[in-house]
Design an enzyme around this catalytic site. Sequence first.
Site, short mmCIF file in Angstrom:
data_model
loop_
_atom_site.label_atom_id
_atom_site.label_comp_id
_atom_site.label_asym_id
_atom_site.label_seq_id
_atom_site.Cartn_x
_atom_site.Cartn_y
_atom_site.Cartn_z
N CYS A 7 0.86 -1.18 0.00
CA CYS A 7 0.00 0.00 0.00
C CYS A 7 0.89 1.23 0.00
O CYS A 7 2.09 1.14 -0.32
CB CYS A 7 -0.99 -0.01 1.16
SG CYS A 7 -0.29 0.25 2.80
N ASN A 10 2.44 1.54 4.29
CA ASN A 10 2.71 0.28 4.99
C ASN A 10 2.37 0.37 6.48
O ASN A 10 3.07 -0.19 7.32
CB ASN A 10 4.15 -0.18 4.77
CG ASN A 10 4.41 -1.62 5.17
OD1 ASN A 10 5.51 -1.96 5.58
ND2 ASN A 10 3.44 -2.50 5.06
N CYS A 12 -1.41 0.73 7.30
CA CYS A 12 -2.84 0.41 7.44
C CYS A 12 -3.22 -0.84 6.63
O CYS A 12 -3.34 -1.93 7.18
CB CYS A 12 -3.72 1.58 7.01
SG CYS A 12 -3.63 3.04 8.08
N ARG A 13 -3.39 -0.67 5.33
CA ARG A 13 -3.92 -1.75 4.49
C ARG A 13 -2.96 -2.92 4.32
O ARG A 13 -3.35 -4.08 4.51
CB ARG A 13 -4.33 -1.20 3.12
CG ARG A 13 -5.47 -0.21 3.20
CD ARG A 13 -5.70 0.48 1.88
NE ARG A 13 -4.58 1.38 1.58
CZ ARG A 13 -4.45 2.05 0.43
NH1 ARG A 13 -5.34 1.89 -0.52
NH2 ARG A 13 -3.42 2.85 0.25
N SER A 14 -1.72 -2.65 3.96
CA SER A 14 -0.81 -3.78 3.69
C SER A 14 -0.44 -4.57 4.94
O SER A 14 -0.34 -5.80 4.86
CB SER A 14 0.42 -3.35 2.89
OG SER A 14 1.15 -2.35 3.54
N ASP A 118 -8.44 3.55 1.39
CA ASP A 118 -7.46 3.87 2.43
C ASP A 118 -8.20 4.39 3.65
O ASP A 118 -8.83 5.44 3.58
CB ASP A 118 -6.46 4.91 1.93
CG ASP A 118 -5.28 5.09 2.86
OD1 ASP A 118 -5.35 4.64 4.02
OD2 ASP A 118 -4.29 5.68 2.41
#
Length: 145
Positions: A7, A10, A12-14, A118
């Site tokens: 993401c 690095n 939140c999402r990933s 996001d």
Amino acid sequence: MKILMVCLGNICRSPLAEGIMRTLAEKKGLHWEIDSAGTGNWHVGDPPDHRAIKEARKQGVDISGLRGRQFQVTDFDTFDRIYVMDHSNYTNVLRLARNESDKAKVAYLLHQEQEVPDPWFDDALFTPVYKLIYDACDGITDKEQ
């Protein structure tokens, strides 16, 4: 199988995707190596966002020990598949690709180039983003078994 989740920062999402994929792979007996990275360098060495840690923990996944790192060209050599969260991640990763083999490893985590939103600016997005990522990872682990 070696999988990298990518993401922007690095945090939140990933890291959510890394934690979810590790948990699912373990439950399904898959001996995969899973990591995550960001296309930006703002959070190198930082733990995931506290809201991501909280959401993951609520779902039984511990990502508190993960640390941010930036995507590197050598990741194309290390990983079999590189899953990105959105269009900008896709563009930034492909910009570093050295050849068609590198490019072939890169795909959107969600089908049909759909973006994972996001949640950084909206606390209410962490739960639905977790679910989107979980469902995608569950599908990948089922397909690869």
